[in-house]
Design an enzyme around this catalytic site. Structure first.
Site, short mmCIF file in Angstrom:
data_model
loop_
_atom_site.label_atom_id
_atom_site.label_comp_id
_atom_site.label_asym_id
_atom_site.label_seq_id
_atom_site.Cartn_x
_atom_site.Cartn_y
_atom_site.Cartn_z
N LYS A 55 27.45 71.10 6.25
CA LYS A 55 28.01 72.51 7.03
C LYS A 55 29.55 73.16 6.16
O LYS A 55 29.75 74.09 5.81
CB LYS A 55 28.42 72.23 8.39
CG LYS A 55 27.20 72.03 9.33
CD LYS A 55 27.08 71.55 10.64
CE LYS A 55 25.68 71.27 11.28
NZ LYS A 55 25.83 70.87 12.60
N GLN A 99 30.64 68.19 16.19
CA GLN A 99 29.35 67.64 15.83
C GLN A 99 28.66 66.93 17.14
O GLN A 99 29.32 65.76 17.64
CB GLN A 99 29.42 66.84 14.50
CG GLN A 99 28.27 66.58 14.15
CD GLN A 99 27.07 67.34 13.92
OE1 GLN A 99 27.47 68.48 13.08
NE2 GLN A 99 25.79 67.30 13.87
N ASP A 122 29.12 77.58 17.16
CA ASP A 122 27.99 76.91 17.32
C ASP A 122 27.19 77.38 18.48
O ASP A 122 26.24 76.53 18.64
CB ASP A 122 28.26 75.46 17.08
CG ASP A 122 27.25 74.57 16.49
OD1 ASP A 122 26.19 75.15 15.96
OD2 ASP A 122 27.28 73.30 17.01
#
Ligand code: NAP
Length: 285
Positions: A55, A99, A122
């Site tokens: 990412k 994450q 996200d």
């Protein structure tokens, strides 16, 4: 006839070229201020470290920056909340990626929900999910958002189709179902307690495998002409869905399918960096 391959890798590359240009224009308009995605990795899971690395690399490819926050395996919920709060307050940070999964002592939902809505690129917050589900402006969860981009790019007709999503996780199955519903599919969501899973799958015009168990879905359960989206990560072409067996060549009888790797994965990262740019654009003007 051979299935249309929904090539996420190529589409993500094409989209990166456009993002690069848009980032350059934004940077020029804003006195060389660069959009920044902050990534938070808690613990030492090697797969998670790789995804975070990918990412960050994607950000740099399009001219954005990333701040990498790494916390030890024994981090507490309070410590992680403090880190998130600092990133929320930092005006240079436009997006925050925590994450998943975090170590089990951490309250992951509380930490996701602590991310400021404006920086939730996200699409993991409860509020962001709710707004997206209500078709209000919000950043969608990155994996389903990337899948929707892929379907749109290949002009896959969704309206009136029966979509079956296998998996109901907060980051994938549930938002995927909401996005397909918003696109006027009729949606069935299956999970580990679903009775007659095979019968549901057999009815799918659009099938999304989001279970994380390789080969759970067998090729011969899938009807001819279906569109098959495999969100599994498993390398070697076998993900959640067993694509072909000697008796049943799925790729020769469905309408379209995603390769693994090179289907959903690159589109997830692309959705994340697109949404980071969108957040930077709205913050910087
Ligand atoms: P997860 O949180 O573990 O959720 C898995 C889901 O599958 C759950 O809803 C579970 O049902 C359901 N399930 C488990 N066994 C089942 C069974 N026998 N029959 C029907 N449903 C069953 O996983 P996730 O985070 O959603 O990820 C799913 C997969 O997508 C994984 O392979 C993951 O690696 C992949 N993924 C890929 C990307 C990408 O960018 N390519 C991104 C995210 C995830 P219950 O709710 O009843 O437990």
């Amino acid at each position: 006839m051979a299935a249309l391959i929904l090539d996420g890798k190529t589409l993500a590359k094409q989209r990166e070229e456009k993002l690069k240009q848009a980032v350059a224009e934004l940077v020029q308009r804003n006195g060389n201020r660069v959009p920044i995605l902050a990534t938070i990795l808690v613990g030492d899971d090697p797969s998670s470290a790789t995804y975070v690395q990918m990412k960050g690399n994607a950000c740099r490819r399009v001219g954005m920056d990333s701040i990498k926050v790494e916390l030890p395996q024994d981090t507490t919920t309070e410590q992680l909340l403090t880190t998130i709060d600092e990133l929320n307050q930092n005006p240079d940070v436009h997006g925050i990626l925590l994450q998943h999964p975090v170590p089990e002592q951490i309250d992951e939902r509380a930490c996701f929900d602590a991310i400021a809505l404006a920086k939730d690129v996200d699409g993991v917050t409860t509020q962001g999910y709710g707004r997206m589900a209500m078709a209000e402006p919000a950043y969608g969860a990155a994996t389903p958002a990337g899948i929707m981009q892929l379907l749109e790019h290949y002009n896959i007709e969704l309206e009136g189709k029966h979509a079956v999503v296998v998996g109901r996780s907060p980051i994938l199955g549930k938002p995927m179902a909401a996005m397909l519903l918003n696109a006027n599919c009729t949606v069935t969501i299956c999970h580990s307690r679903t009775a007659n899973l095979v019968e549901h799958i057999k009815q799918a015009d659009i099938l999304v495998g989001a279970v994380g168990r390789p080969e759970l879905i067998k090729a011969d359960w899938i009807k001819d002409g279906a569109v098959v989206i495999d969100a599994g990560y498993h390398p070697g072409g076998i993900g959640d869905i067993e694509k072909s067996t000697p008796q049943n060549k799925l790729a020769e009888r469905v309408a379209a399918l995603t390769p693994v790797p090179g289907g959903v994965g690159p589109m997830t990262i692309n959705a994340l960096i697109s949404q980071t740019l969108a957040s930077a654009e709205s913050a910087m003007g």
